[in-house]
Design an enzyme around this catalytic site. Sequence first.
Site, PDB file in Angstrom:
ATOM      1  N   TYR A 101       0.813  -1.223   0.000  1.00 38.63           N
ATOM      2  CA  TYR A 101       0.000   0.000   0.000  1.00 38.63           C
ATOM      3  C   TYR A 101       0.848   1.276   0.000  1.00 38.63           C
ATOM      4  CZ  TYR A 101      -4.457  -2.468   0.741  1.00 38.63           C
ATOM      5  OH  TYR A 101      -5.589  -3.236   0.600  1.00 38.63           O
TER       6      TYR A 101
ATOM      7  N   PHE B  71      -5.380   7.409   6.779  1.00 34.87           N
ATOM      8  CA  PHE B  71      -5.847   6.069   7.164  1.00 34.87           C
ATOM      9  C   PHE B  71      -4.769   4.991   7.035  1.00 34.87           C
ATOM     10  CE2 PHE B  71      -7.155   6.853   2.712  1.00 34.87           C
ATOM     11  CZ  PHE B  71      -6.537   5.786   2.061  1.00 34.87           C
TER      12      PHE B  71
ATOM     13  N   GLU C  22       0.954  -5.176  -8.718  1.00 38.35           N
ATOM     14  CA  GLU C  22       0.390  -5.896  -7.581  1.00 38.35           C
ATOM     15  C   GLU C  22       0.502  -7.414  -7.752  1.00 38.35           C
ATOM     16  OE1 GLU C  22      -3.556  -4.370  -6.858  1.00 38.35           O
ATOM     17  OE2 GLU C  22      -2.777  -2.432  -6.197  1.00 38.35           O
TER      18      GLU C  22
ATOM     19  N   HIS D 192      -9.917  -6.350  -1.925  1.00 39.26           N
ATOM     20  CA  HIS D 192      -9.140  -5.344  -2.657  1.00 39.26           C
ATOM     21  C   HIS D 192      -9.010  -5.827  -4.090  1.00 39.26           C
ATOM     22  CE1 HIS D 192      -5.928  -2.661  -3.966  1.00 39.26           C
ATOM     23  NE2 HIS D 192      -5.406  -3.732  -4.544  1.00 39.26           N
TER      24      HIS D 192
HETATM   25  P1  CMP Z   1      -8.290  -0.937  -0.916  1.00 41.85           P
HETATM   26  O1  CMP Z   1      -8.852  -1.123  -2.275  1.00 41.85           O
HETATM   27  O2  CMP Z   1      -7.690  -2.123  -0.269  1.00 41.85           O
HETATM   28  O3  CMP Z   1      -7.186   0.236  -0.974  1.00 41.85           O
HETATM   29  C1  CMP Z   1      -6.855   1.009   0.159  1.00 41.85           C
HETATM   30  C2  CMP Z   1      -7.819   0.818   1.292  1.00 41.85           C
HETATM   31  O4  CMP Z   1      -7.805   1.848   2.277  1.00 41.85           O
HETATM   32  C3  CMP Z   1      -9.231   0.818   0.773  1.00 41.85           C
HETATM   33  O5  CMP Z   1      -9.457  -0.380   0.052  1.00 41.85           O
HETATM   34  C4  CMP Z   1     -10.031   1.011   2.065  1.00 41.85           C
HETATM   35  O6  CMP Z   1     -10.318  -0.215   2.716  1.00 41.85           O
HETATM   36  C5  CMP Z   1      -9.067   1.799   2.962  1.00 41.85           C
HETATM   37  N1  CMP Z   1      -9.540   3.162   3.207  1.00 41.85           N
HETATM   38  C6  CMP Z   1      -9.833   3.675   4.413  1.00 41.85           C
HETATM   39  N2  CMP Z   1     -10.233   4.954   4.307  1.00 41.85           N
HETATM   40  C7  CMP Z   1     -10.198   5.267   2.993  1.00 41.85           C
HETATM   41  C8  CMP Z   1     -10.504   6.437   2.237  1.00 41.85           C
HETATM   42  N3  CMP Z   1     -10.927   7.557   2.807  1.00 41.85           N
HETATM   43  N4  CMP Z   1     -10.357   6.386   0.882  1.00 41.85           N
HETATM   44  C9  CMP Z   1      -9.910   5.265   0.283  1.00 41.85           C
HETATM   45  N5  CMP Z   1      -9.601   4.131   0.948  1.00 41.85           N
HETATM   46  C10 CMP Z   1      -9.753   4.125   2.286  1.00 41.85           C
END
Ligand code: CMP
Length: 142
Positions: A50, A58, A127, A116
Amino acid sequence: AIERTLSIIKPDAVAKNVIGEIYSRFEKAGLKIIGAKMLHLSRTQAEGFYAEHKERPFFGDLVAFMTSGPVVVSVLEGENAVLAHRELMGATNPKEAAAGTIRADFASTIDENAVHGSDSPVSAEREVSYFFPGEEICPRTR
Ligand code: CMP
């Protein structure tokens, strides 16, 4: 075009025992699972995966959650796989996810949102290779 994309079934969905239900949605949509494994991510692995979110507020919670239990990482292949997978997942925030999507059905918060998926073919390439060395990908011959 035939594409590959990375799927992660996150710790909340593994804990809910819905790995099979999620795989079933991929298969019914015509996506083929050509790589699959269960992992309990280390902090370093989650932070590296990430990295693009490093400066987001976050980030710490995201890494803590993604290392809180096992995940299932998979490589999916099919026509327009990146977008097809994103459509099956629904919006990042389950509260905004369309009815019938994985996040609408199995998630309740944006932090613990079940799955995800790569957001573009370019991120998919990064990825997939982050988790799968070439010899762990098994393209279908039939
Ligand atoms: P994912 O697709 O795994 O990519 C990053 C993750 O951060 C996302 O899914 C969410 O689960 C988490 N997340 C938490 N807060 C936010 C936000 N404000 N915007 C985008 N992703 C978020």
